[in-house]
Scaffold this motif. Structure first.
Motif, mmCIF file in Angstrom:
data_model
loop_
_atom_site.group_PDB
_atom_site.id
_atom_site.type_symbol
_atom_site.label_atom_id
_atom_site.label_comp_id
_atom_site.label_asym_id
_atom_site.label_seq_id
_atom_site.Cartn_x
_atom_site.Cartn_y
_atom_site.Cartn_z
ATOM 1 N N UNK A 117 17.625 85.461 60.444
ATOM 2 C CA UNK A 117 18.335 86.686 60.904
ATOM 3 C C UNK A 117 19.936 86.567 61.068
ATOM 4 N N UNK A 118 20.450 87.834 61.221
ATOM 5 C CA UNK A 118 21.911 87.689 61.385
ATOM 6 C C UNK A 118 22.195 87.635 62.961
ATOM 7 N N UNK A 119 23.356 87.299 63.376
ATOM 8 C CA UNK A 119 23.818 87.029 64.688
ATOM 9 C C UNK A 119 25.003 87.858 64.890
ATOM 10 N N UNK A 120 25.240 88.510 66.188
ATOM 11 C CA UNK A 120 26.368 89.310 66.353
ATOM 12 C C UNK A 120 26.414 88.794 68.013
ATOM 13 N N UNK A 121 27.612 88.020 68.263
ATOM 14 C CA UNK A 121 27.905 87.536 69.417
ATOM 15 C C UNK A 121 29.482 87.901 70.075
ATOM 16 N N UNK A 122 29.537 88.511 71.175
ATOM 17 C CA UNK A 122 30.871 88.805 71.879
ATOM 18 C C UNK A 122 30.935 88.283 73.199
ATOM 19 N N UNK A 123 32.110 87.176 73.009
ATOM 20 C CA UNK A 123 32.235 86.550 74.461
ATOM 21 C C UNK A 123 33.262 87.001 75.055
ATOM 22 N N UNK A 124 33.411 87.425 76.287
ATOM 23 C CA UNK A 124 34.434 87.967 76.999
ATOM 24 C C UNK A 124 35.199 86.931 77.899
ATOM 25 N N UNK A 125 34.438 85.921 78.232
ATOM 26 C CA UNK A 125 35.071 84.801 78.853
ATOM 27 C C UNK A 125 34.508 83.518 78.654
ATOM 28 N N UNK A 126 35.254 82.588 77.927
ATOM 29 C CA UNK A 126 34.663 81.451 77.534
ATOM 30 C C UNK A 126 33.848 80.375 78.582
ATOM 31 N N UNK A 127 33.070 79.767 78.361
ATOM 32 C CA UNK A 127 32.489 78.566 79.104
ATOM 33 C C UNK A 127 32.922 77.280 78.681
ATOM 34 N N UNK A 128 32.001 76.324 78.811
ATOM 35 C CA UNK A 128 32.513 75.089 78.547
ATOM 36 C C UNK A 128 32.515 74.790 77.055
ATOM 37 N N UNK A 129 31.488 75.296 76.315
ATOM 38 C CA UNK A 129 31.402 75.269 74.915
ATOM 39 C C UNK A 129 30.779 76.545 74.113
ATOM 40 N N UNK A 130 30.701 76.615 72.770
ATOM 41 C CA UNK A 130 30.392 77.757 71.955
ATOM 42 C C UNK A 130 29.726 76.925 70.820
ATOM 43 N N UNK A 165 41.108 72.778 73.060
ATOM 44 C CA UNK A 165 40.516 72.994 74.434
ATOM 45 C C UNK A 165 38.957 73.204 74.248
ATOM 46 N N UNK A 166 38.677 74.316 74.426
ATOM 47 C CA UNK A 166 36.926 74.691 74.405
ATOM 48 C C UNK A 166 36.419 74.407 72.977
ATOM 49 N N UNK A 167 35.414 73.785 72.777
ATOM 50 C CA UNK A 167 34.880 73.423 71.438
ATOM 51 C C UNK A 167 33.994 74.534 71.082
ATOM 52 N N UNK A 168 34.282 75.135 69.894
ATOM 53 C CA UNK A 168 33.608 76.517 69.247
ATOM 54 C C UNK A 168 33.305 76.026 67.831
ATOM 55 N N UNK A 169 31.786 75.912 67.780
ATOM 56 C CA UNK A 169 31.375 75.108 66.535
ATOM 57 C C UNK A 169 30.288 76.219 66.070
ATOM 58 N N UNK A 170 30.703 76.932 64.732
ATOM 59 C CA UNK A 170 29.919 77.982 64.179
ATOM 60 C C UNK A 170 29.415 77.526 62.685
ATOM 61 N N UNK A 171 28.112 77.555 62.395
ATOM 62 C CA UNK A 171 27.433 77.053 60.898
ATOM 63 C C UNK A 171 26.569 77.904 60.592
ATOM 64 N N UNK A 172 26.491 78.250 59.124
ATOM 65 C CA UNK A 172 25.842 79.238 58.722
ATOM 66 C C UNK A 172 25.772 78.997 57.014
ATOM 67 N N UNK A 173 24.649 79.385 56.661
ATOM 68 C CA UNK A 173 24.418 79.319 55.013
ATOM 69 C C UNK A 173 25.021 80.816 54.589
ATOM 70 N N UNK A 174 25.420 81.735 55.319
ATOM 71 C CA UNK A 174 25.843 83.081 55.128
ATOM 72 C C UNK A 174 27.278 83.125 55.356
ATOM 73 N N UNK A 175 27.742 83.979 55.766
ATOM 74 C CA UNK A 175 29.140 84.304 56.072
ATOM 75 C C UNK A 175 29.433 84.569 57.588
ATOM 76 N N UNK A 176 30.820 84.353 57.881
ATOM 77 C CA UNK A 176 31.293 84.106 59.289
ATOM 78 C C UNK A 176 32.094 85.088 59.298
#
Length: 167
Positions: free
Chosen positions: A85-98, A151-162
């Motif tokens: 499925x698709x993913x829609x994620x809204x982060x207003x304050x970063x924690x230690x990782x994404x 700083x904070x690691x943000x890793x995003x992987x998909x076979x679709x689009x970002x």
């Protein structure tokens, strides 16, 4: 409206958790998961439905094998995965990782601006609005580098689009 340790599982229905805090574990094999106004360490997984969440603080691990993921107003560390499925994620304050990944859909991600981030993106096509103060490497399928010095690691992987935006 529960606190402390919550461990809930079902094999044939959805799970809804509202206004809870503590160590929360929610597992279902055949339904959706709905999370609202949670605080603490939250682990939620389903094999057959979507995951919806809003207003979460602390740490969130959300997984589904057969549905989309919609998460908003997050002030936490986030690990989210789906296979279908698709993913829609809204982060207003970063924690230690994404860490966000899927193998069968697109990802839309919104992050707070002006934060130091170590960015790793891989996808079929990548579109980022307002990529300022970036140093690193990028092409249409991969972006690796630092924003605002890192700083904070943000890793995003998909076979679709970002699609990614900073607010």
């Amino acid at each position: 409206n529960t606190k402390d340790n919550i461990d809930l599982s079902t094999s044939g229905g959805g799970i809804r958790a509202d206004n809870c805090s503590g160590n929360i574990r929610l597992v279902t094999s055949g339904g959706s998961i709905r999370l609202s106004e949670l605080q603490g360490t939250i682990k939620a997984s389903t094999s057959g439905g979507p995951v919806h969440g809003r207003s979460i603080k602390g740490e969130l691990v959300a997984r589904t094998s057969g549905g989309g993921v919609e998460l908003s107003d997050l002030a936490c560390s986030v690990e989210a995965h789906t296979s279908g499925g698709n993913m829609d994620v809204e982060i207003t304050e970063l924690g230690n990782y994404v860490t966000i990944s899927n193998s069968g859909g697109n990802i839309q991600l919104e992050l707070p601006g002006k934060k130091g981030i170590d960015l790793k993106l891989r996808g079929n096509r990548i579109k980022i609005q307002d990529l300022n103060n970036f140093s690193g490497e990028q092409d249409e399928h991969r972006i690796t580098g630092k924003i605002n010095g890192g700083g904070i690691p943000v890793e995003v992987r998909t076979s679709g689009g970002i699609t990614m935006a900073f607010e």
